[in-house]
Design a protein around this motif. Structure first.
Motif, PDB file in Angstrom:
ATOM      1  N   ALA A 132       4.424  10.505  -0.512  1.00  0.00           N
ATOM      2  CA  ALA A 132       3.271   9.835   0.085  1.00  0.00           C
ATOM      3  C   ALA A 132       2.534  10.810   0.982  1.00  0.00           C
ATOM      4  N   PRO A 133       1.197  10.730   1.031  1.00  0.00           N
ATOM      5  CA  PRO A 133       0.417  11.626   1.893  1.00  0.00           C
ATOM      6  C   PRO A 133       0.677  11.364   3.365  1.00  0.00           C
TER       7      PRO A 133
ATOM      8  N   VAL B 186       0.843  -1.193   0.000  1.00  0.00           N
ATOM      9  CA  VAL B 186       0.000   0.000   0.000  1.00  0.00           C
ATOM     10  C   VAL B 186       0.878   1.242   0.000  1.00  0.00           C
ATOM     11  N   LYS B 187       1.894   1.261   0.860  1.00  0.00           N
ATOM     12  CA  LYS B 187       2.806   2.402   0.943  1.00  0.00           C
ATOM     13  C   LYS B 187       3.508   2.618  -0.394  1.00  0.00           C
ATOM     14  N   ARG B 188       3.982   1.548  -0.997  1.00  0.00           N
ATOM     15  CA  ARG B 188       4.691   1.637  -2.273  1.00  0.00           C
ATOM     16  C   ARG B 188       3.775   2.179  -3.365  1.00  0.00           C
ATOM     17  N   ARG B 189       2.520   1.730  -3.393  1.00  0.00           N
ATOM     18  CA  ARG B 189       1.568   2.206  -4.398  1.00  0.00           C
ATOM     19  C   ARG B 189       1.234   3.681  -4.193  1.00  0.00           C
ATOM     20  N   ARG B 190       1.093   4.086  -2.938  1.00  0.00           N
ATOM     21  CA  ARG B 190       0.817   5.494  -2.654  1.00  0.00           C
ATOM     22  C   ARG B 190       1.977   6.371  -3.105  1.00  0.00           C
ATOM     23  N   GLU B 191       3.193   5.926  -2.811  1.00  0.00           N
ATOM     24  CA  GLU B 191       4.370   6.702  -3.221  1.00  0.00           C
ATOM     25  C   GLU B 191       4.471   6.789  -4.732  1.00  0.00           C
TER      26      GLU B 191
ATOM     27  N   GLY C 239       2.000   6.624  -6.897  1.00  0.00           N
ATOM     28  CA  GLY C 239       0.910   7.453  -7.398  1.00  0.00           C
ATOM     29  C   GLY C 239       1.086   8.921  -7.091  1.00  0.00           C
ATOM     30  N   ALA C 240       1.849   9.235  -6.046  1.00  0.00           N
ATOM     31  CA  ALA C 240       2.058  10.633  -5.639  1.00  0.00           C
ATOM     32  C   ALA C 240       3.395  11.164  -6.127  1.00  0.00           C
TER      33      ALA C 240
END
Length: 113
Positions: free
Chosen positions: A112-113, A100-105, A107-108
């Protein structure tokens, strides 16, 4: 069988085995909390997909995990003779907090938010 999404923590370390046909599979056990109290249901997980196996085998006892797949309700008897619920799952997909963290990073743009 029932389609399900199960979230919990690994109970023990996932283990890869080889079937009679020579194909590898992975077994794991997940402890999923039931409600807000200390009760839990144990989910016996069986994985045939190579990518899902690789993710599970990289995890260790106590790691948080979410799995989707088909489940079959079961029961087992504890040392006191009390019947306890459990589930058998054939997992088709896995998600970990690391993913999840990797996907957020990604995508951003790395922020990461």
């Amino acid at each position: 069988m029932i389609d399900a999404l199960i979230a919990g923590k690994l109970y023990g370390t996932p283990e890869q085995r080889t079937g009679k046909s020579g194909k590898p599979f992975t077994v794991a056990k997940v402890r999923a909390a039931v409600g807000g109290d200390e009760q839990a249901v144990f989910v016996n997980v069986l994985v045939f997909d190579e990518a899902v196996q690789a993710v599970l085998l990289a995890l260790d006892d106590g790691c948080a995990v979410a799995l989707s797949g088909s489940v079959t309700p079961k029961a087992w008897v504890d040392k006191e003779g009390t019947a306890r619920p459990s589930l058998d799952m054939i997992a088709a997909a896995v998600l970990t907090p690391y993913q999840v963290k990797r996907r957020r990073e990604a995508g951003a743009g790395g922020d990461a938010p």
